[in-house]
Design an enzyme around this catalytic site. Structure first.
Site, PDB file in Angstrom:
ATOM      1  N   TYR A   1      -5.278  -9.748   2.580  1.00 32.18           N
ATOM      2  CA  TYR A   1      -5.447  -8.332   2.934  1.00 32.18           C
ATOM      3  C   TYR A   1      -5.203  -8.223   4.436  1.00 32.18           C
ATOM      4  CZ  TYR A   1      -7.594  -7.565  -1.650  1.00 32.18           C
ATOM      5  OH  TYR A   1      -7.839  -7.465  -2.994  1.00 32.18           O
TER       6      TYR A   1
ATOM      7  N   TYR B   1       4.706  -9.385   7.599  1.00 33.19           N
ATOM      8  CA  TYR B   1       4.375  -7.977   7.831  1.00 33.19           C
ATOM      9  C   TYR B   1       4.644  -7.590   9.282  1.00 33.19           C
ATOM     10  CZ  TYR B   1       1.523  -8.559   3.611  1.00 33.19           C
ATOM     11  OH  TYR B   1       1.073  -8.835   2.346  1.00 33.19           O
TER      12      TYR B   1
ATOM     13  N   ASP C   1       0.840  -1.193   0.000  1.00 28.08           N
ATOM     14  CA  ASP C   1       0.000   0.000   0.000  1.00 28.08           C
ATOM     15  C   ASP C   1       0.880   1.250   0.000  1.00 28.08           C
ATOM     16  OD1 ASP C   1      -2.271  -1.560   0.114  1.00 28.08           O
ATOM     17  OD2 ASP C   1      -2.367  -1.525   2.305  1.00 28.08           O
TER      18      ASP C   1
END
Ligand SMILES: [Zn+2]
Ligand SMILES: [Zn+2]
Length: 409
Positions: A371, A299, A235
């Protein structure tokens, strides 16, 4: 047994042809030879043509009915092509041609009339003959797969057009800051022209990973444009850290192809915004494979809880999310550009790096295409289960970074 000579093979192929049907039409040596162009290895078409003319006593005078003299102009096209190509740096090339459709029509009509079963098309002779001469004159290699440049002979206009293929450089990038996109993001309202919506810049962000990397290459190669192909994308507000993300940058119509990649890396790394490593030359085929690879990712997520969450509760909530399918309906934030559907992804681990009841820093290892923001906040029930659902507490993602792309490279 005697071996037939190449010319014997040509004459054998020419023997059954209906020569009387040629009537008073004259053919040049090349056009005559092409009628048996696939017989008799090692001969040029003019050699085939001369042998055939002698054997079948065909006319020698007058303009060629098929090419109207085109085959006598090969050296002019050669000069033209060499001149146009001299403007570009390249090591491999290919010659293509667009032949006047009327010439092609006459040639093909003749194959049928005479019953020529071993004929070669004029386009193929042009490409081969001009290609051979160009290779000799310029000392360059023809390449039928991935030529750097293609010289296209336009017979109807007597011109040569050069098509310059892109230059590809592969590597890994790190994005050290939040707030810039991976690729240039043109303003939709003005389509790049500049308007009030984009502050006259024609794009939604000041810069991008693409623009920073491409600028460093174009400084050396020149070029008319660029594109960046990444193995997925993070993103705009997420950093890309660790070993970085594999990418291929494409430079369109480069004037030069010799690139000092160490110098490119130094220039990019000096930006303080993007860093690159493992730069190497690549091919257009690699763009397809890099875009297809489905790499898992690790992440770092900084979460803020809507109400205090004790460590034990956090651990139980996390455990309930692991190793089972997470159903993710296309997130609200991307639904304007992606089809609305539900897909299932698996999260293999979530480690708590730090937590203080109000916030927690997590390390999430998830399947390609997960996501992660939605996994945490639940996207108003569109992702289920989610951390927010498991804890029964609102979860807000304060920061997201990609720490690792688990690619095979
Ligand atoms: Zn001709
Ligand atoms: Zn605009």
């Amino acid at each position: 047994m005697l071996m037939a000579s190449p010319l014997d093979e040509v004459l054998t192929a020419a023997e059954p042809m209906a020569w009387p049907k040629l009537g008073d039409r004259t053919l040049c040596d090349a056009c005559l030879g092409r009628l048996t162009g696939k017989a008799g290895h090692g001969l040029t078409n003019p050699e085939r043509g001369r042998g055939t003319r002698e054997r079948f006593r065909l006319a020698t005078d007058g303009e060629c009915w098929v090419c109207h003299g085109l085959m006598d102009e090969l050296d002019e096209f050669l000069d033209l092509a060499a001149g146009r190509l001299a403007e570009w740096e390249f090591s491999t090339f290919l010659v293509g041609s667009r032949v006047d459709p009327e010439i092609v029509a006459r040639e093909e009509a003749l194959w049928t009339e005479l019953g020529a079963a071993h004929a070669e098309a004029i386009k193929s002779e042009l490409n081969r003959e001009i290609g051979k001469r160009l290779a000799d004159r310029m000392g360059k290699e023809p390449d039928f797969g991935h030529p750097d440049v293609v010289a296209i002979i336009e017979t109807a206009f007597g011109t040569v057009e050069v098509q310059v293929n892109p230059l590809f450089v592969r590597g890994r990038y790190r994005k050290l800051v939040r707030g810039i996109p991976q690729t240039r993001w043109p303003c939709k309202r003005c389509r790049g022209k500049g308007c009030d919506h984009c502050g006259g810049k024609g794009k939604m962000y000041e810069t991008s990973v693409e623009e920073i990397v491409a600028a460093a290459i174009i400084a050396q190669t020149g070029g008319s444009g660029h594109a960046l192909h990444g193995m997925g994308r993070e993103d705009v507000d997420a950093r890309m850290l660790g070993r970085g993300r594999p990418f291929i940058v494409e430079i369109k119509e480069p004037k030069r192809r010799t690139v000092d990649l160490a110098n490119v890396a130094t220039a990019v790394n000096a930006s303080g915004v993007v860093e690159v490593e493992d730069l190497r030359p690549a091919t257009g085929d690699e763009v397809v494979t890099i875009k297809e690879e489905r790499a898992g990712k690790v992440y770092r997520v900084l979460v803020r809880f809507g109400a205090p969450v004790e460590d034990e509760k956090l651990k139980r909530g996390i455990a309930s999310l692991l190793g089972r399918p997470i159903a993710q309906r296309t997130p609200a934030r991307v639904s304007h550009r992606r089809a609305d559907r539900v897909r299932e992804r698996v999260v293999s681990s979530i480690d708590v790096a730090r937590s203080d009841g109000a916030t927690a820093e997590l390390r999430v290892t998830a399947e390609a295409g997960t996501y992660v923001k939605e996994l945490v906040h639940g996207d108003q029930g569109r992702t289920t289960p989610s951390l927010a659902e498991a804890l029964d507490v609102a979860c807000e993602v304060l920061e997201l970074d990609v720490l690792e792309i688990q690619d095979t490279g």
